[in-house]
Design a protein around this motif. Structure first.
Motif, PDB file in Angstrom:
ATOM      1  N   THR A 192       0.907  -1.356  -0.271  1.00 20.46           N
ATOM      2  CA  THR A 192      -0.200   0.322   0.060  1.00 20.46           C
ATOM      3  C   THR A 192       1.243   1.290   0.031  1.00 20.46           C
ATOM      4  OG1 THR A 192      -2.042  -1.150   1.238  1.00 20.46           O
ATOM      5  CG2 THR A 192      -2.024   0.668   1.436  1.00 20.46           C
ATOM      6  N   LEU A 193       2.044   1.347   0.854  1.00 22.65           N
ATOM      7  CA  LEU A 193       2.477   2.065   0.807  1.00 22.65           C
ATOM      8  C   LEU A 193       3.512   2.650  -0.224  1.00 22.65           C
ATOM      9  CD1 LEU A 193       3.677   2.355   4.660  1.00 22.65           C
ATOM     10  CD2 LEU A 193       2.038   3.795   3.631  1.00 22.65           C
ATOM     11  N   SER A 194       4.149   1.466  -0.571  1.00 18.52           N
ATOM     12  CA  SER A 194       4.972   0.943  -2.396  1.00 18.52           C
ATOM     13  C   SER A 194       4.334   2.163  -3.056  1.00 18.52           C
ATOM     14  CB  SER A 194       5.265   0.018  -2.623  1.00 18.52           C
ATOM     15  OG  SER A 194       6.099   0.320  -3.584  1.00 18.52           O
ATOM     16  N   HIS A 199       2.853  10.491  -3.863  1.00 23.91           N
ATOM     17  CA  HIS A 199       2.222  11.177  -3.137  1.00 23.91           C
ATOM     18  C   HIS A 199       2.881  11.136  -1.431  1.00 23.91           C
ATOM     19  CE1 HIS A 199      -0.568  11.552  -6.574  1.00 23.91           C
ATOM     20  NE2 HIS A 199      -0.255   9.964  -6.819  1.00 23.91           N
ATOM     21  N   ASP A 200       1.371  12.081  -1.246  1.00 22.96           N
ATOM     22  CA  ASP A 200       2.293  12.948  -0.017  1.00 22.96           C
ATOM     23  C   ASP A 200       1.616  11.881   1.403  1.00 22.96           C
ATOM     24  OD1 ASP A 200       2.696  14.112   2.703  1.00 22.96           O
ATOM     25  OD2 ASP A 200       2.739  15.903   1.720  1.00 22.96           O
ATOM     26  N   VAL A 201       1.910  10.994   1.801  1.00 21.82           N
ATOM     27  CA  VAL A 201       0.801   9.870   2.454  1.00 21.82           C
ATOM     28  C   VAL A 201       0.858  10.674   3.844  1.00 21.82           C
ATOM     29  CG1 VAL A 201       0.226   8.022   3.124  1.00 21.82           C
ATOM     30  CG2 VAL A 201       1.219   8.400   1.223  1.00 21.82           C
ATOM     31  N   LYS A 252       3.422   0.489  17.019  1.00 16.87           N
ATOM     32  CA  LYS A 252       4.100   2.022  17.080  1.00 16.87           C
ATOM     33  C   LYS A 252       5.374   2.060  15.794  1.00 16.87           C
ATOM     34  CE  LYS A 252       1.270   4.994  19.953  1.00 16.87           C
ATOM     35  NZ  LYS A 252       1.359   5.865  21.105  1.00 16.87           N
ATOM     36  N   LEU A 253       6.356   1.535  16.992  1.00 14.76           N
ATOM     37  CA  LEU A 253       7.715   2.078  16.440  1.00 14.76           C
ATOM     38  C   LEU A 253       7.672   1.133  14.945  1.00 14.76           C
ATOM     39  CD1 LEU A 253      10.189   1.071  19.219  1.00 14.76           C
ATOM     40  CD2 LEU A 253       9.517   3.053  18.407  1.00 14.76           C
ATOM     41  N   GLU A 254       7.014   0.124  14.966  1.00 11.08           N
ATOM     42  CA  GLU A 254       6.976  -0.529  13.519  1.00 11.08           C
ATOM     43  C   GLU A 254       6.663  -0.039  12.604  1.00 11.08           C
ATOM     44  OE1 GLU A 254       5.470  -4.136  13.900  1.00 11.08           O
ATOM     45  OE2 GLU A 254       7.135  -5.200  15.297  1.00 11.08           O
ATOM     46  N   LEU A 255       5.317   0.829  13.078  1.00 14.79           N
ATOM     47  CA  LEU A 255       4.741   2.122  12.004  1.00 14.79           C
ATOM     48  C   LEU A 255       5.240   3.010  11.677  1.00 14.79           C
ATOM     49  CD1 LEU A 255       0.943   1.279  13.275  1.00 14.79           C
ATOM     50  CD2 LEU A 255       2.037   0.451  11.062  1.00 14.79           C
ATOM     51  N   LYS A 256       6.114   3.624  12.399  1.00 11.60           N
ATOM     52  CA  LYS A 256       6.628   5.028  12.238  1.00 11.60           C
ATOM     53  C   LYS A 256       8.563   4.219  11.461  1.00 11.60           C
ATOM     54  CE  LYS A 256       5.870   7.078  16.265  1.00 11.60           C
ATOM     55  NZ  LYS A 256       6.366   7.887  17.808  1.00 11.60           N
ATOM     56  N   THR A 257       8.565   3.196  11.359  1.00  8.37           N
ATOM     57  CA  THR A 257       9.561   2.788  10.396  1.00  8.37           C
ATOM     58  C   THR A 257       9.239   2.512   9.318  1.00  8.37           C
ATOM     59  OG1 THR A 257      10.817   2.175  12.554  1.00  8.37           O
ATOM     60  CG2 THR A 257      11.460   0.965  10.644  1.00  8.37           C
ATOM     61  N   LYS A 261      10.659   4.335   5.568  1.00 11.30           N
ATOM     62  CA  LYS A 261      11.175   3.699   4.406  1.00 11.30           C
ATOM     63  C   LYS A 261       9.996   3.799   3.330  1.00 11.30           C
ATOM     64  CE  LYS A 261      11.588  -1.006   2.966  1.00 11.30           C
ATOM     65  NZ  LYS A 261      11.103  -3.082   3.359  1.00 11.30           N
ATOM     66  N   TYR A 262       8.683   4.117   3.125  1.00 11.77           N
ATOM     67  CA  TYR A 262       8.772   4.286   2.206  1.00 11.77           C
ATOM     68  C   TYR A 262       7.913   5.805   1.603  1.00 11.77           C
ATOM     69  CZ  TYR A 262       8.010  -0.570   1.155  1.00 11.77           C
ATOM     70  OH  TYR A 262       8.041  -2.344   1.449  1.00 11.77           O
ATOM     71  N   GLY A 263       8.853   7.066   2.098  1.00 11.91           N
ATOM     72  CA  GLY A 263       9.246   8.439   2.138  1.00 11.91           C
ATOM     73  C   GLY A 263       7.253   8.773   2.565  1.00 11.91           C
ATOM     74  N   ALA A 264       6.370   8.301   3.392  1.00  7.15           N
ATOM     75  CA  ALA A 264       4.947   8.819   4.236  1.00  7.15           C
ATOM     76  C   ALA A 264       5.556   9.269   4.890  1.00  7.15           C
ATOM     77  CB  ALA A 264       4.516   7.724   4.381  1.00  7.15           C
TER      78      ALA A 264
END
Length: 287
Positions: A192-194, A199-201, A252-257, A261-264
């Motif tokens: 999804t993030l890729s 775009h600016d997510v 939380k930390l996993e989501l931030k990382t 990684k994908y520029g969000a």
């Protein structure tokens, strides 16, 4: 519902918009805006009102130059909703109503900024019944609030279609609010993030304190898997409760990382209630 007024928040882009629609954001389009772009020869832009005599004296070879400016433009702001089964959860708050409140706030805020708003929603399919094409019409935020509250969130549905929602997004760079509880497996979240990396997510994470923080220290609890169905009994004790809380902190930390990684942008965590002022602070500080 006609008296419902959504909350309003403010956002800022750290990139220049592209598009012909006038708006509030900086662009790279030469024009009559207020953003200074530089000096150009007078014959390239023969406007005596913008003649800069001091700059003309410093130019070699000597020639008259005028100040040039960029236009200000508008963008499309998207709300991409996860409407998988887990979004049926109701604890200290009802996630579906929270989803409606947040989405209507995005529609309200973006149109008041002069931008267009579009709604995308996915479970295992792209939900065409919830799709709203880019628009800035009056009353749209209230209509969307009602639309989401009336929408069906089906049982035993995942969010497999989230990466495919990119097919309904215009090619110009846009601001995309990805709204979910993010109880997604790593592969789906990565795809999804890729798919939206151009775009600016802005990830908005909806959690309920009753999912992990307001659990009893001792006793039996009935646990239901909203994504895959099924229930089981769980004997809660202080150590297990601490492990559950720790797993959410690690998530939380996993989501931030993963977002980095994908520029969000850094995820914004919403627990039990939505506060537009806190979202404004998050967006402006991140910019």
């Amino acid at each position: 519902m006609s008296g419902f007024i959504p909350q309003e928040f403010y956002y800022h882009l750290h990139w220049r918009a592209r598009g012909a629609q006038p708006g509030a954001h900086a662009t790279r389009t030469p024009g009559n805006g207020a953003d200074f772009a530089g000096h150009v020869p007078f014959m390239d832009n023969p406007d005596p009102r913008r003649l800069d005599l001091r700059a003309s004296m410093r130019v070699i070879p000597r020639r008259y130059v005028v100040r040039s400016f960029y236009e200000r433009g508008a963008i499309v702001v998207y709300a991409l909703l996860d409407v998988s089964t887990s979004m049926r959860f109701a604890g200290n708050a009802e996630k579906k109503r929270l989803l409606a409140d947040i989405t209507s706030a995005i529609a309200w805020s973006s149109t008041r900024h002069g931008d267009s708003f579009s709604l995308l929603a996915c479970d295992d399919q792209v939900r065409q019944d919830l799709f709203v094409a880019p628009s800035h019409r009056r009353g749209m935020a209230q209509d969307i609030h009602k639309k989401i509250l009336g929408a069906e969130i089906y049982t035993q549905r995942g969010a497999l279609a989230l990466p495919r929602a990119i097919e309904q997004v215009r090619p110009n760079r846009s601001l995309v609010f990805l709204i979910s509880d993010f109880h997604l497996d790593e592969s789906l979240l990565s795809r999804t993030l890729s798919s939206f990396s151009a775009h600016d997510v802005v990830p908005l994470v909806l959690w309920d304190s009753s999912e992990y923080r307001d659990l009893p220290d001792w006793g039996w609890a009935r646990v239901r898997d909203l994504e895959h169905g099924g229930e089981r009994s769980l004997f809660l004790r202080r150590r297990l409760k601490q492990e559950i809380e720790q797993s959410y902190l690690e998530r939380k930390l996993e989501l931030k990382t993963m977002c980095r990684k994908y520029g969000a942008r850094t995820p914004f965590f919403i627990e039990d209630e939505f506060d537009a002022g806190l979202l404004t602070r998050h967006l402006l500080e991140a910019s």
